[in-house]
Design a protein around this motif. Sequence first.
Motif, mmCIF file in Angstrom:
data_model
loop_
_atom_site.group_PDB
_atom_site.id
_atom_site.type_symbol
_atom_site.label_atom_id
_atom_site.label_comp_id
_atom_site.label_asym_id
_atom_site.label_seq_id
_atom_site.Cartn_x
_atom_site.Cartn_y
_atom_site.Cartn_z
ATOM 1 N N TYR A 289 -3.957 77.601 170.949
ATOM 2 C CA TYR A 289 -4.438 78.152 169.666
ATOM 3 C C TYR A 289 -3.564 77.627 168.546
ATOM 4 O O TYR A 289 -2.764 78.344 167.973
ATOM 5 C CB TYR A 289 -4.456 79.680 169.731
ATOM 6 N N ILE A 290 -3.752 76.350 168.226
ATOM 7 C CA ILE A 290 -2.826 75.716 167.290
ATOM 8 C C ILE A 290 -2.968 76.241 165.864
ATOM 9 O O ILE A 290 -2.037 76.190 165.098
ATOM 10 C CB ILE A 290 -2.945 74.162 167.303
ATOM 11 N N PHE A 291 -4.121 76.767 165.517
ATOM 12 C CA PHE A 291 -4.272 77.325 164.164
ATOM 13 C C PHE A 291 -4.176 78.857 164.194
ATOM 14 O O PHE A 291 -4.571 79.530 163.249
ATOM 15 C CB PHE A 291 -5.615 76.914 163.543
ATOM 16 N N GLY A 292 -3.689 79.415 165.295
ATOM 17 C CA GLY A 292 -3.594 80.870 165.400
ATOM 18 C C GLY A 292 -4.813 81.420 166.127
ATOM 19 O O GLY A 292 -5.858 80.778 166.196
ATOM 20 N N LYS A 293 -4.650 82.606 166.703
ATOM 21 C CA LYS A 293 -5.702 83.185 167.532
ATOM 22 C C LYS A 293 -6.374 84.359 166.803
ATOM 23 O O LYS A 293 -5.714 85.096 166.075
ATOM 24 C CB LYS A 293 -5.069 83.687 168.843
#
Length: 368
Positions: A289-293
């Motif tokens: 989740y590289i942009f946040g989950k």
Amino acid sequence: MKPITQDTLIAALKTVIDPIAKEDLITSGKVRFFEILDRTLNLEIEVLSPALHVKKKVENAVRAALAEAFGDDFTLNLTLTVNVTTRRSGQQDILPGVKNIIAVASGKGGVGKSTVAANLAVALAQTGAKVGLVDADIYGPSVPLMFDVENRRPDVRKIDDKNLIIPVENYGVKMLSIGFFADVAQAVVWRGPMASKALKQMFIDAYWGELDYMLIDLPPGTGDIHLTLVQSVPVTGAVIVSTPQKVALADVQKGVSMFRLPAVNVPVLGVVENMAYFTPAELPENKYYIFGKDGVKNMADSLEIPLLGEIPLVQSIREGGDTGKPVVLDEANPASAAFKELAEQVILRVNERNLEQQPTKVSEVTRF
Ligand SMILES: Nc1ncnc2c1ncn2[C@@H]1O[C@H](COP(=O)(O)OP(=O)(O)O)[C@@H](O)[C@H]1O
Ligand SMILES: [Mg+2]
């Protein structure tokens, strides 16, 4: 042996509830044809959704009810005929054969709106539905490239004494884009009124015929083209695309607010989280989740709109776009399943909207 008669057949089908109409098949008039030939039953049932799970549900329920009524010593030839729901009122002269018009919008550019629109269009067509796609991104058309039809030019044909543009077709999707009209597209400087006129022509001067779903790939943000759209055609609902970053999420709110303005009044069907997580091709089970989950999910919850799907960030989606072969066509690719699930959700939400909310009208807004 339990006899198969018209009365016993009707009684059996009365026990089956249509999952969309929420009424039994007889009361809701879903039995289009039946024929009893001794122990062979030919039956045609209408289904209101092209979604695979709905068709399966109806088929299983019919088979179970008939087995219950007649045992297992009979043959059933069952045909399911899809009749997609629609709810329009007035303005029947605008795109008369088009049942549902779905705007694909986003707050920001580059979030994958066109990618989602293209794959969603193909996924809907794969269910057997009749699908059209209008590239309303007059300033940055991408539909011709994404469908590998960059060099095609739409025909013009005389229909009912009017010269009409015939949409280009590929992968079961009919489409129009300003990009097909090369000389026009090269005029990079579009003034607002010209862009609006070009969009309107794609509705009014084109021959779309019958469509279950017409998708509109909108430009980013909330501008003139959006207004032109809602004033020109009755939009059934909007699908908002976002990525999980905070900067994109803030703009989702703006997009939703625009569709909810009383004067615009287009139901938001839900939001799609694109680039939800990264999955390397060689490790498809791993999700990063590289942009946040859950960013989009939380935003959707707070705006009280459904999350329609989560699309992973994968190289094959980008390659599919660049080579003109939407990834959803590649059944073996896990990203394909994500788009197919999205299509099922969109079909479901359109049905809910058609059965529960006000008919779609052309918006009367004249200015913001
Ligand atoms: N889920 C994804 N995974 C990988 N690349 C993607 C994904 N979604 C979009 N892209 C790529 O990002 C770029 C922008 O996407 P595009 O659909 O053109 O965005 P928009 O229409 O919102 O401007 C394109 O190169 C596209 O192939
Ligand atoms: Mg785009």
